[in-house]
Design a protein around this motif. Structure first.
Motif, PDB file in Angstrom:
ATOM      1  N   UNK A   1       3.196  -9.300  21.984  1.00 27.81           N
ATOM      2  CA  UNK A   1       2.339  -9.698  20.740  1.00 27.81           C
ATOM      3  C   UNK A   1       1.617 -11.096  20.861  1.00 27.81           C
ATOM      4  N   UNK A   2       2.225 -11.962  21.606  1.00 22.78           N
ATOM      5  CA  UNK A   2       1.339 -13.405  21.605  1.00 22.78           C
ATOM      6  C   UNK A   2       0.266 -13.138  22.879  1.00 22.78           C
TER       7      UNK A   2
ATOM      8  N   UNK B   1      11.772 -11.165  27.921  1.00 19.03           N
ATOM      9  CA  UNK B   1      12.807 -10.018  28.036  1.00 19.03           C
ATOM     10  C   UNK B   1      12.871  -9.177  26.753  1.00 19.03           C
ATOM     11  N   UNK B   2      12.224  -9.748  25.692  1.00 15.05           N
ATOM     12  CA  UNK B   2      12.399  -8.840  24.458  1.00 15.05           C
ATOM     13  C   UNK B   2      11.462  -7.368  24.599  1.00 15.05           C
ATOM     14  N   UNK B   3      10.661  -7.461  25.630  1.00 16.06           N
ATOM     15  CA  UNK B   3       9.611  -6.421  25.830  1.00 16.06           C
ATOM     16  C   UNK B   3       9.963  -5.768  27.048  1.00 16.06           C
TER      17      UNK B   3
ATOM     18  N   UNK C   1      -1.329 -11.254  18.168  1.00 18.73           N
ATOM     19  CA  UNK C   1      -0.657 -10.197  17.105  1.00 18.73           C
ATOM     20  C   UNK C   1       0.696 -10.926  16.600  1.00 18.73           C
ATOM     21  N   UNK C   2       1.195 -11.911  17.375  1.00 16.12           N
ATOM     22  CA  UNK C   2       2.442 -12.389  16.834  1.00 16.12           C
ATOM     23  C   UNK C   2       2.376 -13.329  15.645  1.00 16.12           C
TER      24      UNK C   2
ATOM     25  N   UNK D   1       6.322  -3.297  21.649  1.00 15.29           N
ATOM     26  CA  UNK D   1       5.197  -4.011  20.749  1.00 15.29           C
ATOM     27  C   UNK D   1       4.913  -2.865  19.385  1.00 15.29           C
ATOM     28  N   UNK D   2       5.018  -1.333  19.960  1.00 11.53           N
ATOM     29  CA  UNK D   2       4.360  -0.372  18.718  1.00 11.53           C
ATOM     30  C   UNK D   2       5.678  -0.550  17.832  1.00 11.53           C
TER      31      UNK D   2
END
Length: 369
Positions: free
Chosen positions: A142-143, A179-181, A102-103, A205-206
């Motif tokens: 995403x990854x 950390x971003x998620x 997804x990334x 992610x959404x």
């Protein structure tokens, strides 16, 4: 296989596997496209880094990943063919999925709303399956979401997953994940996590899939952590004014600081998002000018005809299958539907003119007689 990492320049051997190219790199090792020479099939082979293979903590985590995934039967979790140890290095043999993560898809820009909801609903099913088994993924990003050419999504890399009832294997105070998620409770001291921590990450992610931007962006890690701990969840409408408020509220609820305020399951989050997008968009009704309609038979007319003062309006024809509406009170004669007021005044004018003509005729007859 030698002590170095997998080389993409020439095939290498790792036991009965022939290694072709690196397709992913993580904290514990690399994933290579490989061929199982015993069975003659291509696989995704995860091999632990040499520097970490001797670390008991990392070895335990890697071995647990194999056991975790083997316990899951959800079709959106990549199945494991086998795992073990070759030449002192641990490996994990998984199904090779052809497609992109997804990334990589988001590098091209945000996704369509319908595609976002479809892909992440599949991932929600995988997460709920893991949660029912007592597992928390702890690195939803995403990854770690693979999408094949047919649009089938897989959740991968349970390498840092932990049992809900189990202490983390990381050192005290060490935070493992992206950390971003990351949910706020995982950034607190001591860190804690449960199924709702994965719901928070999925909501992040959404948000990114719908807007093309991560929820919180900061130049330094400490600022990013502070944002997850203290900043209010951002609004989708900052980037997407075309999205409904209802969907904005769903994403905000998924990113609530208090885990008890989030949807209880990942599927519940995505079902709410779908429901928000299926609701009709409300728009203000256009203002209607005062007075009667310009043409008979228009909206609000009683059968489209003209009626005289004091007469009852004709009943409106009812379409087959349509419910009856409450009758409206008869309008005043001056505002009768279909121009009745104007017709009445015209009749009086005509009558007056005719009377004047009659008087003139009689006067003329007397004068000439």
């Amino acid at each position: 296989m030698s002590g170095g990492d997998v080389s993409a320049r020439r095939p290498a051997r790792f036991g009965h596997y022939e290694l072709h190219e690196v397709i992913g790199t993580g904290g514990m090792g690399q994933v290579a496209r490989a061929t199982d020479t015993r069975l003659g099939r291509d696989v995704a082979l995860k091999v632990m880094h040499p520097a970490t293979a001797a670390d008991d903590e990392y070895r335990a985590r890697f071995q647990r990943e194999a056991a975790i995934v083997a316990r899951l039967t959800d079709p959106h979790v990549i199945p494991i063919h086998g795992y073990g140890e070759i030449d002192g290095r641990l490996y994990l043999d998984m199904r090779l999925v052809k497609g992109r993560n997804l990334a990589q898809l988001l590098d091209r820009g945000r996704l369509e709303v319908s595609r976002t909801l479809d892909l992440l609903s599949q991932i929600a099913a995988a997460l709920d399956s893991a949660h029912r088994a007592g597992l928390v993924h702890r690195d939803v990003k995403p990854s770690n979401i693979l999408v094949d050419p047919k649009g089938f999504a897989y959740l991968v890399d349970f390498g840092i997953a932990a049992s809900i009832t189990q202490q983390d294997l990381t050192a005290t105070g060490q935070i493992v994940g992206s950390a971003s998620y990351m949910a706020p409770e995982r950034l607190q001291s001591p860190p804690r996590s449960d199924a709702r921590s994965d719901v928070y990450s999925l909501a992040c992610v959404l948000y990114q899939s719908l807007t093309g931007s991560k929820p919180f962006v900061a130049g330094e890690q400490v600022q990013l952590i502070s944002a997850h701990l203290n900043a209010a969840p951002p609004s989708l409408r900052k980037h997407r004014g075309d999205l409904p408020d209802a969907l904005d509220r769903v994403v905000r609820s998924g990113m609530a600081k208090d885990p008890s305020q989030r949807p209880a399951t990942a599927t519940e989050l995505m079902d709410a998002a779908r429901s928000a997008m299926s609701q009709p968009r409300r728009s203000a009704a256009p203002a209607r000018p005062p007075g009667p309609p310009s043409s008979p038979g228009g909206p609000g007319s009683a059968g489209g005809g003209t009626r005289m003062p004091g007469t009852a309006p004709l009943p409106a024809a009812r379409s087959a299958g349509r419910p009856a509406h409450t009758a409206r009170p008869a309008p005043e004669p001056a505002a009768s539907v279909g121009g009745g007021g104007r017709a009445t005044r015209t009749l009086w004018v005509v009558a007056a003119v005719m009377a004047l003509i009659c008087v003139a005729v009689v006067a003329f007859a007397i004068a000439t007689g």
